[in-house]
Enzyme design. Structure first.
Site, PDB file in Angstrom:
ATOM      1  N   GLU A 135       0.860  -1.200   0.000  1.00 27.80           N
ATOM      2  CA  GLU A 135       0.000   0.000   0.000  1.00 27.80           C
ATOM      3  C   GLU A 135       0.899   1.254   0.000  1.00 27.80           C
ATOM      4  O   GLU A 135       1.973   1.247   0.609  1.00 27.80           O
ATOM      5  CB  GLU A 135      -0.825  -0.048   1.299  1.00 27.80           C
ATOM      6  CG  GLU A 135      -1.730   1.133   1.549  1.00 27.80           C
ATOM      7  CD  GLU A 135      -2.468   0.979   2.906  1.00 27.80           C
ATOM      8  OE1 GLU A 135      -2.063   0.127   3.731  1.00 27.80           O
ATOM      9  OE2 GLU A 135      -3.449   1.703   3.121  1.00 27.80           O
ATOM     10  N   LYS A 171      -9.285   2.031  -2.111  1.00 28.59           N
ATOM     11  CA  LYS A 171      -9.472   1.300  -0.846  1.00 28.59           C
ATOM     12  C   LYS A 171     -10.868   1.537  -0.271  1.00 28.59           C
ATOM     13  O   LYS A 171     -11.259   2.681   0.003  1.00 28.59           O
ATOM     14  CB  LYS A 171      -8.406   1.747   0.153  1.00 28.59           C
ATOM     15  CG  LYS A 171      -8.402   0.996   1.462  1.00 28.59           C
ATOM     16  CD  LYS A 171      -7.226   1.476   2.330  1.00 28.59           C
ATOM     17  CE  LYS A 171      -7.080   0.679   3.617  1.00 28.59           C
ATOM     18  NZ  LYS A 171      -5.893   1.119   4.390  1.00 28.59           N
ATOM     19  N   CYS A 202      -4.890  -3.371   2.279  1.00 28.48           N
ATOM     20  CA  CYS A 202      -4.691  -3.463   3.735  1.00 28.48           C
ATOM     21  C   CYS A 202      -5.968  -3.763   4.520  1.00 28.48           C
ATOM     22  O   CYS A 202      -6.457  -4.864   4.489  1.00 28.48           O
ATOM     23  CB  CYS A 202      -3.973  -2.215   4.236  1.00 28.48           C
ATOM     24  SG  CYS A 202      -3.048  -2.578   5.750  1.00 28.48           S
TER      25      CYS A 202
HETATM   26  C1  ACM Z   1      -4.051  -0.189   7.068  1.00 29.08           C
HETATM   27  O1  ACM Z   1      -5.141  -0.316   6.521  1.00 29.08           O
HETATM   28  N1  ACM Z   1      -3.066   0.444   6.491  1.00 29.08           N
HETATM   29  C2  ACM Z   1      -3.819  -0.768   8.399  1.00 29.08           C
END
Ligand code: ACM
Length: 275
Positions: free
Chosen positions: A41, A110, A143
């Site tokens: 990420e 995301k 993530c």
């Molecule tokens: C995250 O979503 N970077 C923990």
């Protein structure tokens, strides 16, 4: 049946040092000869931002970063997936870009934002999707998406053989959880995590490393240590990810009973985005 070689990059990008991080990453993967290359990420910017202004500053490198990986993808004939702070008008998204050797690209934003990301990024609005390359269906997740079983389930129901999971993990649970997510969905999950720490204006986050690739039978094919830049490489085979049977009588998709499951549009007690 399709077989592919995937590379998972574990990396410590130094906060704000995009050009230096990019050079380091390119050097780390210069001999890669596989089909899918997956980075963490926010691969080349660092993670711990304290303002939109800081994100704005690093997002100015986005075009240069994209161009460099387009060249890499074309020259090495592989698909490259990396995280970046996407800017759209006045909004920022925590996104992953997937670049194919023919120059085609897709962006995933995301869905589930973690902690203070909510202060600076908008929740993703692309939803989940899968793309096919060399007979492998690949879906993207970022993530904290792992925390919501719906993420990997959705991608698996869409036919994903491989979930490219770019991460900056700070809690210790995901690597274990993904073993079972792989098993429950009979899917490969490749978690490219960062390691090291970010410090910014008195705040600090330590990232957990231990990047890994888990297989449809729940086996961890490769796992990195907690610290260190490295490239993990494994072969994946769709004969395993397309076979959703657990035994002669059970199949993880055929045996589902959606009529007894709670409505997926259940919005929680505060309503969707109630907080
Ligand atoms: C995250 O979503 N970077 C923990």
């Amino acid at each position: 049946m399709a077989i592919a070689k995937i590379g998972v990059v574990q990396f410590w990008p130094k906060l704000f040092e995009v050009e230096k991080n990019l050079r380091k990453a390119l050097n780390l993967v210069k001999d890669f000869d596989g089909d899918f290359l997956i980075f963490p990420e926010l691969s080349f910017t660092g993670y711990l931002f304290n303002s939109e202004k800081e994100i704005e500053r690093v997002s100015r490198f986005n075009r240069m970063v994209e161009r460099r990986w387009m060249e890499f993808s074309r020259d090495k004939k592989c698909t490259v997936i990396f995280g970046f702070p996407e800017k759209e008008k006045v909004n920022f998204f925590n996104s992953s870009m997937m670049i194919f050797p023919d120059g085609k690209k897709r962006i995933y934003r995301k869905t589930h934002l973690f902690f203070e990301e909510k202060k600076f990024f908008k929740p993703g609005n692309t939803g989940f999707f899968v793309e096919e390359f060399r007979g492998i269906k690949v879906g993207l997740a970022i993530c904290f998406d792992w925390f919501f079983p719906e993420s990997f389930r959705t991608l698996s129901l869409m036919g994903a053989d491989l979930i490219a999971h770019s991460a900056n993990l700070v809690m210790p649970y995901c690597q274990d959880s993904n073993v079972y997510a792989s098993l429950q969905n009979r899917v490969y999950i490749a978690t490219a995590n960062r390691w090291g720490k970010d410090t910014n204006q008195g705040k600090e986050l330590i990232f957990t490393g231990k990047s890994q690739i888990t297989a449809p039978n729940g086996i961890t094919l490769k796992k990195a240590s907690e610290r260190g830049d490295m490239l993990l490489e494994v072969e994946i085979n769709t004969a395993f990810s397309k076979d959703k049977r657990i035994n002669k009588f059970n199949d993880v998709f055929e045996d589902r009973k959606p009529k007894f499951y709670v409505n997926l549009f259940y919005k929680g007690k505060n309503g969707e985005n109630g907080r």
